[in-house]
Design a protein around this motif. Structure first.
Motif, PDB file in Angstrom:
ATOM      1  N   LEU A  64       5.051  -3.869  -6.907  1.00  0.00           N
ATOM      2  CA  LEU A  64       3.899  -3.453  -6.089  1.00  0.00           C
ATOM      3  C   LEU A  64       3.087  -2.401  -6.822  1.00  0.00           C
ATOM      4  O   LEU A  64       3.629  -1.376  -7.252  1.00  0.00           O
ATOM      5  CB  LEU A  64       4.389  -2.761  -4.808  1.00  0.00           C
ATOM      6  N   TYR A  65       1.814  -2.655  -6.940  1.00  0.00           N
ATOM      7  CA  TYR A  65       0.898  -1.719  -7.600  1.00  0.00           C
ATOM      8  C   TYR A  65      -0.264  -1.415  -6.670  1.00  0.00           C
ATOM      9  O   TYR A  65      -0.825  -2.316  -6.044  1.00  0.00           O
ATOM     10  CB  TYR A  65       0.347  -2.317  -8.907  1.00  0.00           C
ATOM     11  N   GLN A  66      -0.628  -0.153  -6.624  1.00  0.00           N
ATOM     12  CA  GLN A  66      -1.829   0.197  -5.888  1.00  0.00           C
ATOM     13  C   GLN A  66      -3.020   0.130  -6.836  1.00  0.00           C
ATOM     14  O   GLN A  66      -2.927   0.556  -8.000  1.00  0.00           O
ATOM     15  CB  GLN A  66      -1.690   1.610  -5.309  1.00  0.00           C
ATOM     16  N   GLU A  67      -4.133  -0.428  -6.360  1.00  0.00           N
ATOM     17  CA  GLU A  67      -5.376  -0.447  -7.139  1.00  0.00           C
ATOM     18  C   GLU A  67      -6.435   0.275  -6.305  1.00  0.00           C
ATOM     19  O   GLU A  67      -7.153  -0.342  -5.511  1.00  0.00           O
ATOM     20  CB  GLU A  67      -5.804  -1.884  -7.442  1.00  0.00           C
ATOM     21  N   PRO A  68      -6.547   1.585  -6.464  1.00  0.00           N
ATOM     22  CA  PRO A  68      -7.447   2.357  -5.604  1.00  0.00           C
ATOM     23  C   PRO A  68      -8.907   2.190  -5.995  1.00  0.00           C
ATOM     24  O   PRO A  68      -9.239   2.095  -7.171  1.00  0.00           O
ATOM     25  CB  PRO A  68      -6.996   3.806  -5.842  1.00  0.00           C
ATOM     26  N   SER A  69      -9.778   2.184  -4.980  1.00  0.00           N
ATOM     27  CA  SER A  69     -11.214   2.111  -5.262  1.00  0.00           C
ATOM     28  C   SER A  69     -11.847   3.499  -5.284  1.00  0.00           C
ATOM     29  O   SER A  69     -12.998   3.643  -5.669  1.00  0.00           O
ATOM     30  CB  SER A  69     -11.916   1.215  -4.243  1.00  0.00           C
ATOM     31  N   ASN A  70     -11.097   4.516  -4.880  1.00  0.00           N
ATOM     32  CA  ASN A  70     -11.535   5.910  -5.054  1.00  0.00           C
ATOM     33  C   ASN A  70     -10.321   6.825  -4.882  1.00  0.00           C
ATOM     34  O   ASN A  70      -9.298   6.403  -4.318  1.00  0.00           O
ATOM     35  CB  ASN A  70     -12.689   6.265  -4.110  1.00  0.00           C
ATOM     36  N   PRO A  71     -10.411   8.076  -5.350  1.00  0.00           N
ATOM     37  CA  PRO A  71      -9.243   8.950  -5.327  1.00  0.00           C
ATOM     38  C   PRO A  71      -8.692   9.199  -3.921  1.00  0.00           C
ATOM     39  O   PRO A  71      -7.490   9.416  -3.753  1.00  0.00           O
ATOM     40  CB  PRO A  71      -9.779  10.255  -5.934  1.00  0.00           C
ATOM     41  N   GLY A  72      -9.550   9.088  -2.895  1.00  0.00           N
ATOM     42  CA  GLY A  72      -9.126   9.385  -1.526  1.00  0.00           C
ATOM     43  C   GLY A  72      -8.160   8.384  -0.925  1.00  0.00           C
ATOM     44  O   GLY A  72      -7.539   8.660   0.101  1.00  0.00           O
ATOM     45  N   VAL A  73      -8.000   7.218  -1.526  1.00  0.00           N
ATOM     46  CA  VAL A  73      -7.099   6.214  -0.944  1.00  0.00           C
ATOM     47  C   VAL A  73      -5.763   6.118  -1.693  1.00  0.00           C
ATOM     48  O   VAL A  73      -4.907   5.311  -1.336  1.00  0.00           O
ATOM     49  CB  VAL A  73      -7.756   4.817  -0.859  1.00  0.00           C
ATOM     50  N   VAL A  74      -5.588   6.961  -2.702  1.00  0.00           N
ATOM     51  CA  VAL A  74      -4.334   6.919  -3.462  1.00  0.00           C
ATOM     52  C   VAL A  74      -3.213   7.461  -2.579  1.00  0.00           C
ATOM     53  O   VAL A  74      -3.364   8.500  -1.939  1.00  0.00           O
ATOM     54  CB  VAL A  74      -4.437   7.771  -4.748  1.00  0.00           C
ATOM     55  N   ILE A  75      -2.099   6.736  -2.523  1.00  0.00           N
ATOM     56  CA  ILE A  75      -0.971   7.230  -1.730  1.00  0.00           C
ATOM     57  C   ILE A  75       0.241   7.430  -2.628  1.00  0.00           C
ATOM     58  O   ILE A  75       0.370   6.797  -3.679  1.00  0.00           O
ATOM     59  CB  ILE A  75      -0.619   6.284  -0.554  1.00  0.00           C
ATOM     60  N   ASP A  76       1.108   8.321  -2.179  1.00  0.00           N
ATOM     61  CA  ASP A  76       2.304   8.629  -2.930  1.00  0.00           C
ATOM     62  C   ASP A  76       3.453   7.900  -2.249  1.00  0.00           C
ATOM     63  O   ASP A  76       3.802   8.246  -1.126  1.00  0.00           O
ATOM     64  CB  ASP A  76       2.494  10.154  -2.859  1.00  0.00           C
ATOM     65  N   SER A  77       3.984   6.864  -2.889  1.00  0.00           N
ATOM     66  CA  SER A  77       5.084   6.138  -2.258  1.00  0.00           C
ATOM     67  C   SER A  77       6.081   5.710  -3.320  1.00  0.00           C
ATOM     68  O   SER A  77       5.695   5.152  -4.348  1.00  0.00           O
ATOM     69  CB  SER A  77       4.553   4.888  -1.543  1.00  0.00           C
ATOM     70  N   PRO A  78       7.378   5.925  -3.061  1.00  0.00           N
ATOM     71  CA  PRO A  78       8.397   5.500  -4.015  1.00  0.00           C
ATOM     72  C   PRO A  78       8.477   3.975  -4.115  1.00  0.00           C
ATOM     73  O   PRO A  78       9.050   3.440  -5.068  1.00  0.00           O
ATOM     74  CB  PRO A  78       9.698   6.071  -3.431  1.00  0.00           C
ATOM     75  N   ALA A  79       7.881   3.272  -3.145  1.00  0.00           N
ATOM     76  CA  ALA A  79       7.905   1.808  -3.182  1.00  0.00           C
ATOM     77  C   ALA A  79       6.950   1.244  -4.230  1.00  0.00           C
ATOM     78  O   ALA A  79       7.038   0.070  -4.589  1.00  0.00           O
ATOM     79  CB  ALA A  79       7.530   1.244  -1.806  1.00  0.00           C
TER      80      ALA A  79
END
Ligand SMILES: CC(C)=CCC/C(C)=C/CC/C(C)=C/CC/C(C)=C/COP(=O)(O)OP(=O)(O)O
Ligand SMILES: O=P(O)(O)OC[C@@H](O)CO
Ligand SMILES: [Mg+2]
Length: 232
Positions: A64-79
């Motif tokens: 699972l990879y997060q692909e954020p469209s701006n810094p405000g949607v970045v989440i910190d998750s061990p998953a």
């Protein structure tokens, strides 16, 4: 350099702002056979919507990879296996090339080992990503080839992403990017809607990305695109 995406053929992009199709569940989404899931979209994504998708997919083994469209949607998750951070090489101004990134690094403590970039070349002027970033999409195959070389050779990018979000791309332009790269991995995304289109673009790229099909037609249709990518 060994990167997880060296072995990928297919990525499924889940838009946290869109519903799954019919009775599909996140378990079904994680079991389509895709090599990795990218979570992101251009419009109306929030950290809360991101968290909902990451939590729902966390218990299955697909990367699972997060692909954020701006810094405000970045989440910190061990998953999360990591963060794939776009930088839009043909954006209309510097904000979507390095500006948002500078703001993010200024305000957050990054987990550098899990943070990677994707050098986007945005090709469909109708797509939200093109409009948001004011991308110059009027590019010939030679232009695309040159951007790919700049990304790899001058900026050391490990992923180059030819992005046709919402439409099936020009195979000649995708192939031009592919031929330009020695080491970097070419992602292609846009308009893949079944076995044939997946198979065709997989022949001109390293990894195909399937997005809207998941939300519009569901996991069975996505499974066909996985077959198309794997057979190429
Ligand atoms: C620095 C950080 C953390 C973020 C900035 C990252 C950048 C430069 C983003 C700009 C490009 C962008 C908005 C990428 C998002 C990924 C993407 C292209 C998703 C697909 O979006 P669409 O399918 O066009 O949009 P919708 O489906 O939301 O309409
Ligand atoms: O939604 P589609 O058109 O499949 O595009 C996939 C992906 O490249 C979007 O960022
Ligand atoms: Mg989309």
């Amino acid at each position: 350099m060994n990167n997880p995406w060296d072995d990928w053929d297919h990525v499924l992009k889940v838009d946290p702002d869109k519903e799954l199709h019919g009775d599909d569940t996140f378990e079904d989404v994680c079991r389509t056979g895709t090599d990795a899931i990218e979570i992101g979209g251009t419009l109306d994504v929030t950290a809360e919507k991101m968290t909902r998708v990451v939590d729902a997919a966390a218990e299955y083994d697909v990367p699972l990879y997060q692909e954020p469209s701006n810094p405000g949607v970045v989440i910190d998750s061990p998953a999360l296996d990591g963060y794939l951070i776009p930088t839009v090489f043909n954006a209309g101004g510097p904000f979507w090339i390095t500006g948002a990134h500078k703001e993010w690094v200024r305000i957050d403590d990054l987990d550098w080992d899990r943070t990677h970039t994707e050098a986007y070349i945005v090709m469909n002027p109708e797509a939200s990503v093109a409009q948001l970033t004011e991308a110059d999409c009027d590019l010939s195959a030679d232009d695309v080839e040159a951007y790919a070389k700049v990304a790899e050779r001058m900026f050391g990018q490990e992923i180059v992403y030819v992005e046709y979000s919402g439409m099936f791309g020009d195979t000649e332009k995708v192939a031009a990017a592919h031929d330009a790269l020695d080491e970097a991995t070419l992602f292609y995304g846009g308009g893949i809607h079944g076995y044939e289109s997946a198979n065709e673009m997989a022949a001109h790229s390293d990894v195909i990305v399937v997005g809207d099909l998941l939300h519009d037609e569901g996991v069975d249709a996505v499974r066909e695109t996985v077959k198309g990518a794997k057979d190429a």
